[in-house]
Design an enzyme around this catalytic site. Structure first.
Site, PDB file in Angstrom:
ATOM      1  N   ARG A   1       0.830  -1.211   0.000  1.00  8.42           N
ATOM      2  CA  ARG A   1       0.000   0.000   0.000  1.00  8.42           C
ATOM      3  C   ARG A   1       0.864   1.260   0.000  1.00  8.42           C
ATOM      4  O   ARG A   1       0.557   2.235  -0.682  1.00  8.42           O
ATOM      5  CB  ARG A   1      -0.946  -0.012   1.201  1.00  8.42           C
ATOM      6  CG  ARG A   1      -1.979   1.094   1.152  1.00  8.42           C
ATOM      7  CD  ARG A   1      -3.045   0.933   2.202  1.00  8.42           C
ATOM      8  NE  ARG A   1      -2.511   1.083   3.535  1.00  8.42           N
ATOM      9  CZ  ARG A   1      -3.218   0.849   4.656  1.00  8.42           C
ATOM     10  NH1 ARG A   1      -4.477   0.449   4.581  1.00  8.42           N
ATOM     11  NH2 ARG A   1      -2.674   1.014   5.846  1.00  8.42           N
TER      12      ARG A   1
ATOM     13  N   ARG B   1       9.374  18.961  -8.474  1.00 10.30           N
ATOM     14  CA  ARG B   1      10.638  18.763  -9.202  1.00 10.30           C
ATOM     15  C   ARG B   1      11.805  19.429  -8.485  1.00 10.30           C
ATOM     16  O   ARG B   1      12.958  19.124  -8.744  1.00 10.30           O
ATOM     17  CB  ARG B   1      10.522  19.315 -10.634  1.00 10.30           C
ATOM     18  CG  ARG B   1       9.591  18.482 -11.501  1.00 10.30           C
ATOM     19  CD  ARG B   1       9.377  19.129 -12.839  1.00 10.30           C
ATOM     20  NE  ARG B   1       8.854  20.500 -12.690  1.00 10.30           N
ATOM     21  CZ  ARG B   1       8.489  21.268 -13.705  1.00 10.30           C
ATOM     22  NH1 ARG B   1       8.575  20.819 -14.953  1.00 10.30           N
ATOM     23  NH2 ARG B   1       8.027  22.488 -13.488  1.00 10.30           N
TER      24      ARG B   1
ATOM     25  N   LYS C   1      -2.713   6.814   1.117  1.00  8.69           N
ATOM     26  CA  LYS C   1      -2.494   7.111   2.546  1.00  8.69           C
ATOM     27  C   LYS C   1      -1.475   8.245   2.608  1.00  8.69           C
ATOM     28  O   LYS C   1      -0.282   8.036   2.830  1.00  8.69           O
ATOM     29  CB  LYS C   1      -2.029   5.862   3.285  1.00  8.69           C
ATOM     30  CG  LYS C   1      -2.242   5.947   4.772  1.00  8.69           C
ATOM     31  CD  LYS C   1      -2.205   4.580   5.417  1.00  8.69           C
ATOM     32  CE  LYS C   1      -2.150   4.666   6.913  1.00  8.69           C
ATOM     33  NZ  LYS C   1      -3.253   5.385   7.532  1.00  8.69           N
TER      34      LYS C   1
ATOM     35  N   GLU D   1     -16.303   5.898   6.023  1.00  3.82           N
ATOM     36  CA  GLU D   1     -15.441   5.302   7.048  1.00  3.82           C
ATOM     37  C   GLU D   1     -15.329   6.268   8.229  1.00  3.82           C
ATOM     38  O   GLU D   1     -15.898   7.359   8.200  1.00  3.82           O
ATOM     39  CB  GLU D   1     -14.055   4.990   6.462  1.00  3.82           C
ATOM     40  CG  GLU D   1     -13.315   6.210   5.939  1.00  3.82           C
ATOM     41  CD  GLU D   1     -11.922   5.886   5.393  1.00  3.82           C
ATOM     42  OE1 GLU D   1     -11.348   4.856   5.745  1.00  3.82           O
ATOM     43  OE2 GLU D   1     -11.413   6.712   4.604  1.00  3.82           O
TER      44      GLU D   1
HETATM   45  N1  PXG Z   1      -9.257   4.622   7.251  1.00  2.00           N
HETATM   46  C1  PXG Z   1      -8.381   5.613   7.452  1.00  2.00           C
HETATM   47  C2  PXG Z   1      -8.711   6.975   6.966  1.00  2.00           C
HETATM   48  C3  PXG Z   1      -7.158   5.369   8.101  1.00  2.00           C
HETATM   49  O1  PXG Z   1      -6.283   6.347   8.303  1.00  2.00           O
HETATM   50  C4  PXG Z   1      -7.833   3.053   8.354  1.00  2.00           C
HETATM   51  C5  PXG Z   1      -9.016   3.367   7.682  1.00  2.00           C
HETATM   52  C6  PXG Z   1      -7.606   1.639   8.768  1.00  2.00           C
HETATM   53  O2  PXG Z   1      -6.664   1.022   7.897  1.00  2.00           O
HETATM   54  P1  PXG Z   1      -5.718  -0.161   8.364  1.00  2.00           P
HETATM   55  O3  PXG Z   1      -4.942  -0.521   7.151  1.00  2.00           O
HETATM   56  O4  PXG Z   1      -4.879   0.355   9.495  1.00  2.00           O
HETATM   57  O5  PXG Z   1      -6.619  -1.269   8.795  1.00  2.00           O
HETATM   58  C7  PXG Z   1      -6.878   4.060   8.559  1.00  2.00           C
HETATM   59  C8  PXG Z   1      -5.589   3.768   9.252  1.00  2.00           C
HETATM   60  C9  PXG Z   1      -4.446   6.558  14.580  1.00  2.00           C
HETATM   61  C10 PXG Z   1      -4.026   6.171  13.215  1.00  2.00           C
HETATM   62  O6  PXG Z   1      -3.560   6.974  15.347  1.00  2.00           O
HETATM   63  C11 PXG Z   1      -4.899   5.594  12.343  1.00  2.00           C
HETATM   64  C12 PXG Z   1      -4.485   5.227  11.057  1.00  2.00           C
HETATM   65  C13 PXG Z   1      -3.227   5.497  10.700  1.00  2.00           C
HETATM   66  C14 PXG Z   1      -2.355   6.093  11.576  1.00  2.00           C
HETATM   67  C15 PXG Z   1      -2.752   6.438  12.852  1.00  2.00           C
HETATM   68  O7  PXG Z   1      -5.630   6.416  14.894  1.00  2.00           O
HETATM   69  N2  PXG Z   1      -5.405   4.707  10.254  1.00  2.00           N
END
Ligand code: PXG
Length: 306
Positions: free
Chosen positions: A52, A105, A151, A184
């Site tokens: 990812r 750039r 992300k 979400e």
């Molecule tokens: N949606 C969003 C917008 C996210 O940022 C998830 C879903 C869940 O994805 P994963 O792959 O982790 O199952 C995320 C991930 C925090 C924190 O401190 C949360 C994420 C990333 C970094 C920190 O709550 N979220």
């Protein structure tokens, strides 16, 4: 205790881990990241997180200066140097140092860093009791603008939603997409159970393609539970039997109240607890080992991570 941080090919102390005020990650949120967990001496779903990360980078035309194999070595070595077997891992790649203009750039070298730290677990009672959440006015980003599947370091969309949730007296927000369908939470994906069917919004519904989300769908199918990825509305959430959130930090967390409506019985129930148990079981065996048997634990193999 001072943490050891990986920064641009070197392992340095937290105090030495500094980046330029001209870094476009800071000036513009121009970069990508991953939040990853290590459990029981293994890095959970590391390949999926790295995939990812590289896909997010490809989409924004950011070339990561290390191969995914080297990056895997970076994550494992950072954990070893911090003597961590259970950890939260933050892997970040920014556009790097540039000038005060937007132009990528002008940024010849991406900044790469990896932070590993002991994890701040959510209070266990949240898993038993569940969360209260609200739906918020700020919609999740348009896929055509900054696609939520990237992300990226630009989390203002989610932070606006988090502020709205906080103003309403809750810890978490449910974000809708620009069409009004449920997307979400601010840092978690969402699931509901209705008549024993597990339903979550599809990837195109302005969401992050969550790794915990995909794991939960896999575990549910393994248990013979019907799983559907389909669009649904706030009304569907209000009349669901159960709702829960999934993410790397939270794992699976039940939601018992949405916009003042009690969901189902108001308590997390069997299917939720079964999936949480399956998930926690999987964390024992999934992903590469941090310390192998030959490692003395203290003095781990020093991988080539340059
Ligand atoms: N949606 C969003 C917008 C996210 O940022 C998830 C879903 C869940 O994805 P994963 O792959 O982790 O199952 C995320 C991930 C925090 C924190 O401190 C949360 C994420 C990333 C970094 C920190 O709550 N979220």
């Amino acid at each position: 205790m001072d943490l050891i941080i990986y920064l641009n090919g070197r392992f340095v102390s937290e105090k030495e881990a500094v980046i330029s005020v001209f870094d476009h990650g800071l000036l513009y949120g121009d970069g990508v990241f991953e939040g990853i967990r290590a459990y029981h001496n293994r890095v959970f779903r590391l390949r999926e997180h790295l995939q990812r990360l590289y896909e997010s980078a490809k989409s924004i035309m950011l070339e990561i200066p290390l191969s995914p194999e080297k990056m895997e070595g970076v994550v494992l070595e950072t954990l070893r140097r911090n003597h961590l077997r259970d950890a939260y891992i933050r892997l970040v790649v920014t556009r790097g140092r540039g000038d005060l203009g937007l132009d990528p750039r002008k940024c010849p070298e991406p900044t790469v860093f990896c932070i590993t730290s002991s994890i701040q677990l959510y209070p266990e009672e949240l898993y038993a009791k569940g969360l209260e959440v609200v739906t918020v006015p700020t919609p999740r980003n348009y896929n055509e603008a900054v696609n939520p599947r990237i992300k990226s370091l630009n989390y203002l969309n989610n932070i606006m939603a988090k502020i709205e949730a906080n103003l309403a007296g809750t810890m978490e927000a449910i974000m809708l997409n620009p069409q009004g369908y449920v997307a979400e939470a601010t840092g978690d994906n969402i699931f509901m159970i209705k008549d024993e069917v597990l339903i979550t919004p599809p990837k195109y519904a302005n969401i992050l393609d969550g790794i915990t989300r995909n794991t939960v769908m896999e575990l549910a199918r393994r248990r013979g539970i019907e799983v559907r990825e389909e669009l649904f509305t706030r009304h569907d959430l209000y009349i669901a039997d159960q709702v829960f959130l999934t993410g790397t930090a939270a794992e699976l967390i039940p939601v018992i109240k949405i916009d003042g409506r009690i969901i189902g019985s108001g308590k997390p129930e069997r299917i939720f607890f079964e999936l949480l148990e399956d998930f926690r079981e999987l964390t024992r065996t999934d992903g590469p080992l941090i310390f192998t048997e030959e490692d003395s634990g203290e003095k781990a193999g020093e991988a080539d991570v340059k």
